[in-house]
Structures are given as structure tokens and as C-alpha cells.
Design a protein around this motif. Sequence first.
Motif, PDB file in Angstrom:
ATOM      1  N   GLU A 735      64.071 -81.112  35.372  1.00 58.16           N
ATOM      2  CA  GLU A 735      64.503 -82.574  34.012  1.00 58.16           C
ATOM      3  C   GLU A 735      65.619 -82.069  33.698  1.00 58.16           C
ATOM      4  O   GLU A 735      66.647 -81.283  32.887  1.00 58.16           O
ATOM      5  CB  GLU A 735      62.996 -82.018  32.971  1.00 58.16           C
ATOM      6  N   PRO A 736      66.297 -83.436  33.487  1.00 54.21           N
ATOM      7  CA  PRO A 736      67.516 -83.202  32.473  1.00 54.21           C
ATOM      8  C   PRO A 736      67.443 -82.854  30.819  1.00 54.21           C
ATOM      9  O   PRO A 736      66.490 -83.062  30.364  1.00 54.21           O
ATOM     10  CB  PRO A 736      67.485 -84.719  32.074  1.00 54.21           C
ATOM     11  N   GLU A 737      68.408 -82.414  30.320  1.00 54.70           N
ATOM     12  CA  GLU A 737      68.685 -81.625  28.936  1.00 54.70           C
ATOM     13  C   GLU A 737      68.590 -82.727  27.935  1.00 54.70           C
ATOM     14  O   GLU A 737      69.097 -83.944  28.133  1.00 54.70           O
ATOM     15  CB  GLU A 737      69.597 -81.058  28.560  1.00 54.70           C
ATOM     16  N   ARG A 738      67.304 -83.022  27.099  1.00 57.09           N
ATOM     17  CA  ARG A 738      67.616 -84.231  25.638  1.00 57.09           C
ATOM     18  C   ARG A 738      68.847 -83.474  24.774  1.00 57.09           C
ATOM     19  O   ARG A 738      68.033 -82.590  24.085  1.00 57.09           O
ATOM     20  CB  ARG A 738      66.030 -84.110  25.329  1.00 57.09           C
ATOM     21  N   LYS A 739      69.713 -84.393  24.338  1.00 57.56           N
ATOM     22  CA  LYS A 739      70.321 -83.635  23.351  1.00 57.56           C
ATOM     23  C   LYS A 739      70.560 -84.547  22.156  1.00 57.56           C
ATOM     24  O   LYS A 739      70.826 -86.236  22.992  1.00 57.56           O
ATOM     25  CB  LYS A 739      71.965 -83.635  24.202  1.00 57.56           C
ATOM     26  N   GLU A 740      70.212 -84.325  21.946  1.00 55.90           N
ATOM     27  CA  GLU A 740      69.777 -85.436  20.343  1.00 55.90           C
ATOM     28  C   GLU A 740      70.952 -85.313  19.107  1.00 55.90           C
ATOM     29  O   GLU A 740      71.391 -83.822  18.803  1.00 55.90           O
ATOM     30  CB  GLU A 740      68.780 -85.172  19.428  1.00 55.90           C
ATOM     31  N   GLU A 789      61.665 -96.443  16.971  1.00 58.28           N
ATOM     32  CA  GLU A 789      63.207 -97.193  17.631  1.00 58.28           C
ATOM     33  C   GLU A 789      64.006 -97.727  16.393  1.00 58.28           C
ATOM     34  O   GLU A 789      62.507 -99.159  16.836  1.00 58.28           O
ATOM     35  CB  GLU A 789      63.015 -97.402  19.197  1.00 58.28           C
ATOM     36  N   THR A 829      71.136 -90.182  17.504  1.00 50.94           N
ATOM     37  CA  THR A 829      71.225 -91.101  19.123  1.00 50.94           C
ATOM     38  C   THR A 829      70.898 -89.975  20.155  1.00 50.94           C
ATOM     39  O   THR A 829      70.792 -88.396  19.595  1.00 50.94           O
ATOM     40  CB  THR A 829      72.650 -91.170  19.620  1.00 50.94           C
ATOM     41  N   VAL A 830      70.150 -89.887  21.590  1.00 48.72           N
ATOM     42  CA  VAL A 830      69.528 -89.389  22.188  1.00 48.72           C
ATOM     43  C   VAL A 830      71.051 -89.043  23.781  1.00 48.72           C
ATOM     44  O   VAL A 830      70.739 -90.246  24.231  1.00 48.72           O
ATOM     45  CB  VAL A 830      67.904 -88.914  22.703  1.00 48.72           C
ATOM     46  N   GLU A 831      70.377 -87.944  24.197  1.00 51.52           N
ATOM     47  CA  GLU A 831      71.657 -87.904  25.470  1.00 51.52           C
ATOM     48  C   GLU A 831      71.414 -87.185  26.574  1.00 51.52           C
ATOM     49  O   GLU A 831      71.013 -86.049  25.896  1.00 51.52           O
ATOM     50  CB  GLU A 831      73.008 -87.550  25.618  1.00 51.52           C
ATOM     51  N   MET A 832      70.624 -87.608  27.646  1.00 49.90           N
ATOM     52  CA  MET A 832      69.902 -86.305  28.871  1.00 49.90           C
ATOM     53  C   MET A 832      71.304 -86.197  29.553  1.00 49.90           C
ATOM     54  O   MET A 832      72.132 -86.928  30.163  1.00 49.90           O
ATOM     55  CB  MET A 832      69.629 -87.844  29.323  1.00 49.90           C
ATOM     56  N   ARG A 835      71.343 -80.790  33.875  1.00 43.42           N
ATOM     57  CA  ARG A 835      71.382 -79.111  34.085  1.00 43.42           C
ATOM     58  C   ARG A 835      71.930 -78.893  35.071  1.00 43.42           C
ATOM     59  O   ARG A 835      71.398 -79.063  36.230  1.00 43.42           O
ATOM     60  CB  ARG A 835      69.642 -78.530  33.617  1.00 43.42           C
TER      61      ARG A 835
END
Length: 838
Positions: A735-740, A789, A829-832, A835
Motif C-alpha cells: 500500500e502506498p505511504e500517505r504523506k501529509e 476537502e 496537502t496529501v502525497e502518496m 514504498r
Amino acid sequence: MTDKTDKKPGARKPLSLSTSGKGSVRQSLSGGRSKAVVVEKKKKVIIRPGSGAAPKVKVAPKITVPAAKPKVDEVALAAKKLGLSKAEYEKRQAALSTAQAQADEREAKKAAEQAEREKRMAEEKAALEAKKKEEEAAELRRLEAEEEKRQKEEAEKLAARKPVGAAAALKKEEDTRSEIEKAGGRVKKKRAAPPPTRSKGETKRRRGKLTIVSALAGNDERQRSLASVKRAREREKQRQRGGSGDREKVQREVVIPEAITVSELSNRMAERARDVVKYLMQQGTMATMNDVLDADTAQLIVEDFGHTVKRVSESDVEENFIIDDTPSDEKDRKPRSPVIAVMGHVDHGKTSLLDALRTTDVASGEAGGITQHIGAYQLKLKSGEQITVLDTPGHAAFSEMRTRGAQAVDIVVLVVAADDGVMPQTIESIKYAQEAETPLIIAINKMDSYDANPQKVETDLLQHNVITESMSGDVQAIPVSAKEKTGLDDLAEAIANQAELMELKANPTRNADGLVIESKIEKGRGAVATLLVKRGTLERGQIVVAGEYWGKVKAMMDERNAQLKKAGPSTPVEVMGLDGAPAPGEPFAVVETEQRARELTEYRIRKRKENQSIAASGMANMEQMMAKLANKTSSEMTLLVKADVEGSAQAIKTSLEELGNDEVKARVVYSAAGGISESDVQLAASSNAPIIAFNVRANRQAKELAEKEGVEIRYYSIIYGLIDEIKGALEGMLEPERKETFIGYAEVLEVFDISKLGKVAGAKVTEGRVERGSGVRLLRDDVVIHEGELSTLKRFKDEVPKVQAGMECGMGFLNYHDLRKGDQIECFTVEMLDRKLD
């Protein structure tokens, strides 16, 4: 006499008769033909009563009747109907008549041939029946002759025996009669008893066994066999001797393991299996010959059958196989060649160094320039000494192979590149050699390199407790160059000196034992195992047990494919004859009998299955527990591995299963050596697993089945390329990592109710910036009450993409309108991110 009727035109001419009473008429035939026929007319004579004599018969005068002509020519009429001329019509009729005659002739000929055939078959059948009767008569005469001979022999035996009972009385009476006759007396003769009556056609006795001749004779009654007559005769003899006819019971010592089948128990007792099954039924237990009995039940059965019991544990089978390490007598031990293993990091020049020693080029034959499996062969040095070499792989995936190499050898030659120094696989090889307590010889290779620094290599080795002679230690370090072929004599001398110090000896007269170096399945040859004989002498025809497989040695070859009849200590050989490919590293030994080999391999297979079932049940429970705790299941990639040799298959399986983490992992459902077959494709299809082929290919049938079933086959020849690709596939399953990322704050100054948009906040950006489409959190008294949002962002009446700090703007949330004055709005902002596996 003429007919007085008037003649008319076209009228038929009158019938004319001659004086003799005869005439002729025209007769019409088929096909328009006609012919004249002579007729005779007689007058009827009437005799009246009263007349004395018969009246004279008046002969009518002969009337001549002219031939009648047809009014119409029928032949011409028929030809006209067919549209033919008269000549053509007649020609056709003649041809038809000829064809009909020929057909009749053919039918007659065929009938004659059929009659001849039936006659011949009847004669052959009669001949066969006659021959059959002759054979039956000959068989009957032979049986009668044998019976007469037997009766004659029995009569002679009875005459030779001493008469007893009624026979003695009869003998005495005959003697008395003969004495009276000698004295001149007269003895009254007794009338002979009439023979027993038999019905007509009844045979004297049932004689002869059932044969094909007697069965075909049509006799419904089966005759008594000669074997039955012999058994009855034997019972009669035993009865006359006063014996019971039963053989004496033989008491045996029966070895009973922890579990045994009914059939095996009956074999060990030398009893019939049906008797054991019958005994169990009498005891209330329904069983068959293949059912397994526990040791207690088997002991009761053996004791009730009159035998003694010897209880053993099933593990005794394995314990008795443990190779005897007791040293042989010194007089039986002979010097043997040293076994060395060349180990080190990948691409440090291990195989190239051996190529230089034996002036061959093995490295060019290895895919990617690296060794993929252990090569075992013998080298003859310039000094005349012979050594056995194991070339082990240096890649991290082949750590198990290096472990086996260190355990199987006497000396480890550690190759370290002078320009790279000590690397991870170098450290690993040092650890394996130290654990096996195997002496080390350091070969510092690539001395021809510009960056060569042998002093740094020896210094780095000090960190791993390897002290060379230049550092006041006892480990030899030899600078060499495989490319320039320098330092090779020094390395050979170091190996010879180390072997001389170790005084390597072995007893060649004992049964052979050693280790399995490598194994594979070859088309046309079956299982081929590379064995290293450590002690004893392995000969062709001996029974060998290696792991879960056994077999009789059918052929032995050395590294040059030369046939060998025997292999002494320190000799690597390829052996054919095992019923499977044993795992590399398994010990092998020679056993005496096939039964011993079967017992041992069956025990090992049972233990492996038991361990697998226990591990599978424990894993299932652990997975269930983890699923309950984490409330999610881990992703799993199932794979099927086929490789050229068993060691490579094991190395690939181990490396793939070590990949992954708690979320994703690889599971090898099956791994084996050999080409890809249809059964492999079917297993892969049922498991939804791709097939990983390492240095093997699929046959034509397997390819067609794979295309039909949709099974993917991926071919590889280099180990690290395979591992990297599978690792990339596992990383894609993560699963991709969620970076906020925080971007700014805004404060609600006023709330406006707009009919089309709902409630909109009039806010002021207090920190950073706000962007349209970014994520927002609504904070009220420092508590997050909504996360969503940002759908609307305006400056005055214009829609803007972003607003910087210190500016006022209108902000609207997507599907949320519970806004109040004084609320804080946090924008982010959220960046996927993809991993990676460690």
C-alpha cells in the motif's frame, strides 16, 4: 375338306389341315419375334353301347393353314418408340441378351466357388475334430496308463508290507489251504464274489486333473486332480503312522514398532493375513490388511498367536542409520586426497582462480559470470598431488550452499579481491568455516589490479579473528592473480602443506558414506546425484540411502563423464539409480538390504509429513490470531520454482521467502529440480501461481497447457535478476505511504448563507497559505470536528487557486456546512509515496 367361309380382305387365313391331320400355325414371341408351330387335330371317337366292334376312326383330311402375318411389325414399332432404327434396336437387344448371359454365367461361377469354399471348410472342420478326438484319446490313454502304473506300485508296496488285521487272517487262511493241499486233502473252493455293479458308462474313478482337453471333451463333471489324490494319500499315511497331520508351530521373535499395518504384522509372524483379520473380527474390531495398528494391539495379537514380542521405537530406524564415527584401526587407514572449498564474495574471481589451476574455462560457461551451483571435481597439481575441489557460489542467495561446502571439506580457500577487500559474503564464509572448525587459506586475488592493496585485506581480516602469518598468526595468505596466472604454485604448495599437517587418512575397505553435494533430474537419465565419498569405497550395484530416497547404483561418472566401477575416499562422483533427487547436504551411506533402505526412507517421509502438518496448523492459528488483532490480512504472492539442480531450487526458495514484510510476502508452493512438465502447470493453475524457471525450459505439452490455462512462465538464468524482479513485484503490492504536508491556517470571521452554495466562511489566512482542492480540518476549541476537502476559495467575487497569509477570502467545504464564527481551519496537502522493501 376346306372352310367354305367367304374370303374378305384383311381377314385371317383359314387353318388348313393335311390328310394326316397335321397343320402349322404362327406363334408370336416377345421382342417382335414369331415362329411356325406344327399342330395335329384328332377327331373324338364316340363308342355307343350295343355295338359289337369299335367303329373305325375316320382320319380327317390334312388341312394346311398358311402362316399368319402380323398386321404390324412389332420390332419396328418398338424401335420407333425408342427413337431407334430397327437394326439398332435389334443390335441393342442382342447386346442385352449377351450381358444377361454373362451375368448368369458370373452368378453360376460365384455359386460354384461358394460351394467349393463351404466344402473345403467342412473338410478342415472335420480334420480338426478328428485331430481333437485323437488328442483326447491319447490323453485318456496316458492318464489310464499312469493310474495303472500307480495302482501296480501300490499293490507292490502293500504286498511287501507285513499283513495286519483282516489281511493277516486272509494270509493265514491261504497258508492253511496250501498245507492241506500238500497233504493230499481236499479244500472246498469258495465262489468268487461278483464284481461291484456300475451303471452303464460310469468310470471306475475320478482320475486326472482338469485340463484343456478334458474340459473340451464335454464332460460336465469335474475330475479329481492328481494333487488332491496326493494330499489324500499323504493324510492316509500320516493317519496310519498315528500322526495328527498338523505341522509343529514355529515360535518367532516379532519386532513391533510404534505403528504397524496388519499385512506387515502377518509377514513378520509368518502367518496368513486373513487369519489376523479374522482374529480382529472375533475381538470386535473390523480391520483390513492395510489398517494401521498401535504397538499394544499388535503385541496382544502376536502373543495370542504364540510368538514372542520385541518392542522398539520407530526412531530406532533412524538411530541405527547414524553413521559410525568410530575411527578404524590405524593399519586399515590409508592417506587420502584433501577436499577443499573455494569460497568468497561474488565476482571476486573464485572460479577464474580454479580455471587457472586446471587450465580450463568454466567461468565463461556460467550465466552472468557467476557460479550458480556447486561444482565438484578433482585437480592434479604440477607436483603430482591430487586434490578435490568444491567451487561454491558467492551470491547471498546461496548461503546454504556455502554452509554445506564448509561442512564437507577439509580446507577452505577464501578468495578476497585485493581491490574490493572484505565484503559481506566474505564475512559469511569466514563465519561458516569457523563454525565447522575448518582451516582457512587466504587467496588475495586480482593482484594485477591498479587498486590492489593486500595489506588492507589482511588488516580487515583481523576484525573477524583471521590472523595471517604476516600478522603473527597461523593463517596462510597467498597473493595471486587468476588473470596473469601468478602465485598459483605458491597456492598449490600452501594447500599441500596444510593437508600434510592434517594427516588426512580414511579406511577404504568399509562401507562408503559421505555427503550429497548436488542433485538434479535429467531427461533420459532420471535422478542424478553428485556425491562426495568421505570414507569407504562406493561400488556399482550397492544400495545407497540419501535423505528420503534410495536406490541401487546403476552407473558412476567422474567430472569428465568417464565411467567408474568404484570410488574411494575424497572422490566426487555422479551417481544414477536413486528414485529421486535428494536435497544437497544430506548424508548418504551404503546399506545392506533393500528392506532396510525402504524402512529408513519411509520413516523419514512420515516424519517430514508430520512436521509439515504441525507447522501448517500452527501457521493457520497464528494467521487467524494476527487477523483478529490487526483486522486485516496480509497480501501473499504464490510462486512455483523449477531449477536445473536441487541446490539452486532450495536457494531460490529460501531467498524468495525471506523477501517481504508483515504486509506482503512470497510463498513458494512447490520447488524442485528438472524441466517444467504438465503436472507443474496444473499445480500452478490450481494455486494461481506463476512458474519461475531457473535454467530450465518447458516442454511442448507444458507450453500448450500453460497457454490454455493462462499460467505465466518466467525464465531466468541469473539469480540476482530473478530476486530483484520478484522483489519489485512485492513492492508493487505494498500500500502506498500517505504523506501529509501542513500548508496554512485560517480563522473564520463571519459565516454567510448563500442559496446555491450553502454556508460559506468569511475567513482570514493567519499562517502559510490555503489552496483550493487541498485537505482541510475544522477545529473548534482545538478539537477536530470535521476533515474534508476545500471546494470553494474566492477573493471578492473571483475564484482563486490560493490565498497567502494576511489576506481575507471566502471558503466553502465540500458537503459540510456547520460553520461558526471563531472556528480555525487547518489546510494541508496529501502525497502518496511508493514504498520499498528493506
